[in-house]
Structures are given as C-alpha cells and as structure tokens.
Design a protein around this motif. Structure first.
Motif, short mmCIF file in Angstrom:
data_model
loop_
_atom_site.label_atom_id
_atom_site.label_comp_id
_atom_site.label_asym_id
_atom_site.label_seq_id
_atom_site.Cartn_x
_atom_site.Cartn_y
_atom_site.Cartn_z
N ARG A 124 -8.05 25.43 38.16
CA ARG A 124 -8.19 25.85 39.56
C ARG A 124 -9.50 25.36 40.19
NH1 ARG A 124 -6.27 31.95 40.85
NH2 ARG A 124 -8.49 32.21 40.57
N SER A 125 -9.72 24.06 40.13
CA SER A 125 -10.89 23.42 40.75
C SER A 125 -12.21 23.85 40.14
CB SER A 125 -10.91 23.68 42.27
OG SER A 125 -9.74 23.21 42.88
N SER A 160 -7.87 38.48 38.58
CA SER A 160 -7.07 38.73 37.37
C SER A 160 -6.52 37.43 36.77
CB SER A 160 -5.91 39.68 37.70
OG SER A 160 -5.11 39.15 38.75
N ALA A 161 -6.23 36.43 37.62
CA ALA A 161 -5.72 35.16 37.11
C ALA A 161 -6.79 34.46 36.27
CB ALA A 161 -5.28 34.27 38.26
N GLU A 162 -8.02 34.50 36.74
CA GLU A 162 -9.11 33.89 35.98
C GLU A 162 -9.35 34.65 34.67
OE1 GLU A 162 -13.58 32.11 36.77
OE2 GLU A 162 -12.88 33.78 38.00
N MET A 163 -9.25 35.96 34.74
CA MET A 163 -9.39 36.76 33.53
C MET A 163 -8.33 36.37 32.50
SD MET A 163 -10.90 39.21 31.80
CE MET A 163 -11.78 40.38 32.86
N GLU A 164 -7.10 36.20 32.95
CA GLU A 164 -6.02 35.83 32.05
C GLU A 164 -6.23 34.43 31.48
OE1 GLU A 164 -2.90 35.75 29.62
OE2 GLU A 164 -3.73 37.52 30.63
N PHE A 165 -6.73 33.54 32.29
CA PHE A 165 -7.02 32.18 31.81
C PHE A 165 -8.04 32.23 30.67
CE2 PHE A 165 -10.28 28.79 32.16
CZ PHE A 165 -9.55 27.75 31.60
#
Length: 243
Positions: A124-125, A160-165
């Motif tokens: 994500r950039s 939350s998406a970054e946490m999951e990544f």
C-alpha cells in the motif's frame, strides 16, 4: 521538522534512562546498506517515463504489425513488389518490438527503479523492513536508530488492514517472540505515544498490557496485542517509510 525533533528527543530520553545499547554496536554494514538501498526520486521518475514510453511504442508497433498482417491476408493478388515491401516492414516491426522488450527488461531490472530497497517489502505505497533473518536483534532505541539511518521510522500502525499485514508477516516467522514498533511512554509514564507523536488510540482502539514504570517501550505480539517491555530487551523490529 517538528517530527524529527520529537523523535530525537524520544531517543535521548530512552538513553538517559539507561535503556539502550552502546552506539558502538551499530554495524558498519548497516551504513553501507543505507548507501545502496535508497532510490533517488528523480532517477526513478526517469525510469518510469522510459518504461511508459516503451509500452506506448510497443503497443503502436503491435498495432502496425497487425494492420500489415491484415493487409497481406486481404490482398492475396497484390503484386510481388508490394508484398515484399509489406513483409520487410513487418520484419522491421518485429525487430523494433524485440529491441523494446530488451529495453523494458533492462528498466525493470535496474535496482534504482525498485519501489522499495532490497530486503524491504512493499505494501500500500509503503516500504517495510522486518529485521528477522536480516539483522541481529537490537534494543528498542538501537532499532529506532537503524530505521532513521534508512530514512524510515519504527512502524506506526494506522489501521486494521496494516495491523493484519504486519501480523501476516510475523506468522511466517515462528522465531518472532515479539516485534518492536514505534510506541513508547518515555515522555510521560503511562502516556503511550506513537513515533509520530499521536496518542496510542489515535488510529486504532489499542491498549498496552503489562504497563509498569520500568517498561517504557511497546512490542507487538500475536493477535495484534501490545505489551510494555523493558527498552533494554533485545528483539526484532519493523521499519516503515513511503515508497
């Protein structure tokens, strides 16, 4: 400018409390990696323009080649000289297409045009560096210094998406006991702040478990949980920067 000053003050506070390793432990190979890892923005823009131009030219050549094929198939009774000329033009198009393919391959292989430096992951950039398998474990402050030397910071988890990544990367390495992130309460006991100066709950509803006076640095563990730990502890870490 303000963020850099604040980050420096955080590191100085950790040092004053005696919770960081000696700066002499910094490996010279990390400094060498910094020199070869950065991607000059101007050069990358040139690469992107070259790649874009090559794609446009390749598309044009393909269209011309298709049109020539159609002309050849639609004109079976064309005189010999016209057919020979069309075949020569088609062969020239094929040669130019091969040359462009070589050019595109060269651009794609140039390390200076990579979205992230070698050893970093793109998502994500953003570029992320996970130290497991690449660097020896460090104390929190030494980990933060490593990130700064590579124009990044300890990871600030913003959704939350970054946490999951990040959790997904951790699951791939069973040797992850925990992961240093950019979260500390060295400025004020019990007030946990991200590296960018934001309150812990500014981005996500998170809390730090096991908080105590002698535990001023936070580590990330499975399930997205954060724990207070001694900044003297050694462990892996994650850096983050714009790609």
């Amino acid at each position: 400018m303000c963020q850099q000053k604040s980050s420096k003050q955080v590191l100085e506070t950790v040092e004053v409390k005696g919770r960081r390793a000696s700066s002499s432990r910094m490996d010279s190979r990390n400094q060498e990696g910094d020199a070869e890892g950065e991607t000059p923005a101007g050069y990358c823009q040139t690469c992107q323009l070259a790649a874009g131009l090559a794609v446009v030219m390749a598309t044009t050549i393909l269209v011309i080649g298709l049109l020539l094929c159609l002309v050849l198939s639609a004109a079976p009774h064309a005189d010999q000289s016209s057919e020979t000329e069309l075949m020569e033009r088609l062969q020239q198009c094929q040669k130019e297409l091969r040359d462009l393919d070589v050019m595109l391959h060269a651009v794609a292989q140039d390390s200076r045009c990579r979205l992230c430096p070698p050893g970093w992951l793109w998502w994500r950039s953003r570029c992320y560096f996970f130290s497991v398998g690449q660097q020896e474990n460090r104390q929190w402050a030494a980990s933060a210094e490593f990130c700064q030397q590579h124009n990044s910071s300890l990871a600030v988890i913003k959704d939350s998406a970054e946490m999951e990544f990040i959790q997904g990367v951790m699951r791939k390495f069973p040797q992850f006991p925990f992961l240093w992130v950019g979260l500390t309460d060295t400025e004020q006991e019990g007030r946990w702040l991200w590296w960018d100066g934001s309150d812990i709950q500014h981005y996500l509803p998170l809390t730090v478990q096991w908080d105590a006076d002698h535990r001023d640095c936070a580590d990330l563990r499975g399930g997205g949980s954060l724990f207070a730990a001694s900044c003297d502890a050694y462990g892996p870490w994650a850096c983050k920067k714009d790609s």
